[in-house]
Design a protein around this motif. Structure first.
Motif, PDB file in Angstrom:
ATOM      1  N   UNK A  78      62.654  28.974  39.495  1.00  0.00           N
ATOM      2  CA  UNK A  78      63.256  30.298  39.227  1.00  0.00           C
ATOM      3  C   UNK A  78      62.265  31.212  38.512  1.00  0.00           C
ATOM      4  N   UNK A  79      61.302  30.610  37.805  1.00  0.00           N
ATOM      5  CA  UNK A  79      60.422  31.401  36.943  1.00  0.00           C
ATOM      6  C   UNK A  79      58.955  31.362  37.337  1.00  0.00           C
ATOM      7  N   UNK A  80      58.591  30.446  38.270  1.00  0.00           N
ATOM      8  CA  UNK A  80      57.184  30.327  38.676  1.00  0.00           C
ATOM      9  C   UNK A  80      57.052  30.351  40.195  1.00  0.00           C
TER      10      UNK A  80
ATOM     11  N   UNK B 155      50.266  38.517  30.739  1.00  0.00           N
ATOM     12  CA  UNK B 155      49.532  37.617  31.652  1.00  0.00           C
ATOM     13  C   UNK B 155      50.326  37.451  32.948  1.00  0.00           C
ATOM     14  N   UNK B 156      49.635  36.994  34.018  1.00  0.00           N
ATOM     15  CA  UNK B 156      50.398  36.719  35.242  1.00  0.00           C
ATOM     16  C   UNK B 156      50.727  35.229  35.378  1.00  0.00           C
ATOM     17  N   UNK B 157      50.607  34.524  34.239  1.00  0.00           N
ATOM     18  CA  UNK B 157      51.006  33.116  34.182  1.00  0.00           C
ATOM     19  C   UNK B 157      52.061  32.926  33.101  1.00  0.00           C
ATOM     20  N   UNK B 158      52.750  31.789  33.161  1.00  0.00           N
ATOM     21  CA  UNK B 158      53.718  31.454  32.119  1.00  0.00           C
ATOM     22  C   UNK B 158      53.575  29.974  31.775  1.00  0.00           C
ATOM     23  N   UNK B 159      53.707  29.661  30.479  1.00  0.00           N
ATOM     24  CA  UNK B 159      53.733  28.266  30.026  1.00  0.00           C
ATOM     25  C   UNK B 159      55.176  27.797  30.042  1.00  0.00           C
ATOM     26  N   UNK B 160      55.420  26.660  30.676  1.00  0.00           N
ATOM     27  CA  UNK B 160      56.806  26.219  30.833  1.00  0.00           C
ATOM     28  C   UNK B 160      56.921  24.720  30.588  1.00  0.00           C
TER      29      UNK B 160
ATOM     30  N   UNK C 138      53.159  23.318  31.173  1.00  0.00           N
ATOM     31  CA  UNK C 138      52.331  23.651  32.335  1.00  0.00           C
ATOM     32  C   UNK C 138      52.192  25.161  32.430  1.00  0.00           C
ATOM     33  N   UNK C 139      50.951  25.642  32.482  1.00  0.00           N
ATOM     34  CA  UNK C 139      50.705  27.070  32.701  1.00  0.00           C
ATOM     35  C   UNK C 139      50.611  27.280  34.209  1.00  0.00           C
ATOM     36  N   UNK C 140      51.542  28.087  34.729  1.00  0.00           N
ATOM     37  CA  UNK C 140      51.673  28.298  36.175  1.00  0.00           C
ATOM     38  C   UNK C 140      51.797  29.783  36.467  1.00  0.00           C
ATOM     39  N   UNK C 141      51.694  30.159  37.747  1.00  0.00           N
ATOM     40  CA  UNK C 141      51.868  31.566  38.114  1.00  0.00           C
ATOM     41  C   UNK C 141      53.312  31.983  37.865  1.00  0.00           C
TER      42      UNK C 141
ATOM     43  N   UNK D  58      51.066  19.320  24.646  1.00  0.00           N
ATOM     44  CA  UNK D  58      49.829  19.538  25.382  1.00  0.00           C
ATOM     45  C   UNK D  58      50.041  20.755  26.287  1.00  0.00           C
ATOM     46  N   UNK D  59      49.103  21.710  26.275  1.00  0.00           N
ATOM     47  CA  UNK D  59      49.194  22.850  27.201  1.00  0.00           C
ATOM     48  C   UNK D  59      48.142  22.656  28.295  1.00  0.00           C
ATOM     49  N   UNK D  60      48.607  22.550  29.540  1.00  0.00           N
ATOM     50  CA  UNK D  60      47.712  22.290  30.676  1.00  0.00           C
ATOM     51  C   UNK D  60      47.802  23.437  31.669  1.00  0.00           C
ATOM     52  N   UNK D  61      46.650  24.070  31.935  1.00  0.00           N
ATOM     53  CA  UNK D  61      46.603  25.141  32.931  1.00  0.00           C
ATOM     54  C   UNK D  61      46.403  24.515  34.307  1.00  0.00           C
ATOM     55  N   UNK D  62      47.443  24.583  35.153  1.00  0.00           N
ATOM     56  CA  UNK D  62      47.346  23.999  36.495  1.00  0.00           C
ATOM     57  C   UNK D  62      47.159  25.071  37.573  1.00  0.00           C
ATOM     58  N   UNK D  63      46.750  26.286  37.150  1.00  0.00           N
ATOM     59  CA  UNK D  63      46.492  27.335  38.147  1.00  0.00           C
ATOM     60  C   UNK D  63      45.058  27.243  38.665  1.00  0.00           C
ATOM     61  N   UNK D  64      44.217  26.428  37.995  1.00  0.00           N
ATOM     62  CA  UNK D  64      42.802  26.320  38.375  1.00  0.00           C
ATOM     63  C   UNK D  64      42.593  25.099  39.261  1.00  0.00           C
ATOM     64  N   UNK D  65      41.468  25.080  39.999  1.00  0.00           N
ATOM     65  CA  UNK D  65      41.189  23.951  40.890  1.00  0.00           C
ATOM     66  C   UNK D  65      41.153  22.639  40.121  1.00  0.00           C
ATOM     67  N   UNK D  66      40.415  22.641  39.005  1.00  0.00           N
ATOM     68  CA  UNK D  66      40.477  21.490  38.104  1.00  0.00           C
ATOM     69  C   UNK D  66      41.311  21.910  36.899  1.00  0.00           C
TER      70      UNK D  66
END
Ligand code: TXA
Ligand code: MG
Length: 342
Positions: free
Chosen positions: A77-79, A117-122, A100-103, A184-192
């Motif tokens: 609903x949010x990403x 930002x155009x991402x959100x931590x969820x 998870x930081x996602x679009x 833990x905050x993990x940015x999963x919008x990047x390739x790695x």
């Protein structure tokens, strides 16, 4: 005026949850326990309510908030663009201490939540009170840690009360939190994927599920001119007196204290095997070999220093294995990177 509602798991608390949900639906903010630290929640789609969080904490408006959900399904609903990596993380670690930081899906959440930002931590928290609150409310909660900005995060309802009494209307008291350090905050919008903040879900745990993950050191984070996690550029987790890191070595600590004593009141934060050292104040990190115990007691120990007249705080360093990475990350921030040297 702030009232505290006890949500002890052995009694019927339904009225307390109803009261908290009513407050949230009326655009108020409510503190509640999670498995990491206490959060200060507002309905994440209500801009006026979310703004009250920033005001109550004294939080800079460019530091985005984590959105908490009560069921995994709500994430869509949010990403958008939910990747396979994100999916695997949710399956393996939710509910749990992984953000998870996602679009972000446009025009759904209150603008202040994402701070432009155009991402959100969820994340979906793993705590009975947080889950009961979210599942009764049936709305997402934007919630940073429930401390005044810059102070150590609260691991007990009384910590929230110390910081926010008469500023917020309600604290759900669920006792001490379990992990004691933020997720833990993990940015999963990047390739790695990149760990923006270490926490209870460690690099090793993540890599076992999704393969290689990048974890920048504090030094690397500072060099980046525009930090990916805006929160990283602010002073954090700090008591009033200056904190210095020191090696967990009896001789080194005794020498430091002997040197400091003539001009300072010294508070020592160290594992229990150092308790016979004669500092003016001593707060225990628990068993030296039990990193979980140390992470659970760290913020309470840091906060306890503020109730003394200590003028300097010595905190022992720990290993960086497992959750030790997160412990040392918070200690280094509390110390502003300072080590005690003779
Ligand atoms: O364990 C936790 O995460 C607790 C509990 C209450 O859930 N919450 C918490 O929130 O620690 P807070 O606001 O104190 O820390 C959130 C961190 C900040 O460093 C923020 O900059 C980062 O997450 N963050 C949030 N949204 C982000 C985004 N879209 N991109 C990058 N970083 C983000
Ligand atoms: Mg915080």
């Amino acid at each position: 005026h702030t009232f505290q509602l006890n949500v002890d798991e052995f009694v019927d608390n339904s009225e307390n949850y109803t009261q908290a949900v009513d407050l949230l639906n009326n655009g108020e903010i409510v503190a509640f326990p999670t498995e990491t630290v206490y959060g200060l929640g507002a309905v994440a789609t209500n801009e006026q309510a979310v703004k009250k969080i920033f005001a109550a904490k004294g939080r800079p408006s460019d530091n985005p908030l984590i959105v908490h959900i009560g069921t995994v399904e709500e994430v869509s609903l949010y990403t958008t663009n939910i990747s396979e990596v994100a999916q695997k993380c949710m399956e393996a670690f939710w509910p749990g201490p992984l953000t998870l930081v996602m679009d972000v899906k446009p025009n759904v959440l209150a603008p202040s939540v994402t701070a432009g930002l155009d991402t959100v931590g969820i994340r979906m928290p793993d705590h009975p009170v947080a889950l009961e609150l979210l599942q009764t409310l049936k709305k997402p909660l934007a919630a940073p840690s429930a401390n005044r900005s810059g102070k150590p995060s609260p691991t007990k309802a009384e910590h929230v009360f110390e910081d926010l009494q008469n500023i917020i209307p309600c604290i759900l008291d669920g006792g001490m939190t379990g992990i004691g350090l933020e997720s833990t905050v993990l940015d999963v919008t990047l390739d790695t994927p990149v760990i923006l903040r270490p926490g209870g879900v460690t690099k090793e745990m993540l890599e076992a599920v999704i393969g290689p993950v990048v974890e920048p050191s504090l030094e690397q984070q500072k060099i980046e001119s525009t930090p990916k996690a805006p929160g990283m550029k602010y002073t954090h987790y700090a008591p009033d007196a200056p904190v210095y890191l020191i090696e967990a070595n009896k001789k080194a600590i005794e020498t430091a204290i002997a040197e400091l004593k003539p001009v300072h009141k010294v508070a020592l934060l160290a594992p229990q095997n150092f308790e016979e050292i004669e500092a003016d104040y001593y707060f225990s990190f628990g068993n030296e070999h039990d990193l979980e115990q140390m992470s659970a007691s760290l913020y309470d120990a840091l906060r306890s220093c503020d109730k003394t007249d200590a003028t300097i705080i010595l905190a022992t360093a720990t290993s960086k294995n497992g959750v030790g990475t997160a412990i040392m990350n918070r200690l280094e921030k509390a110390a502003g990177g300072k080590w005690y040297s003779l």
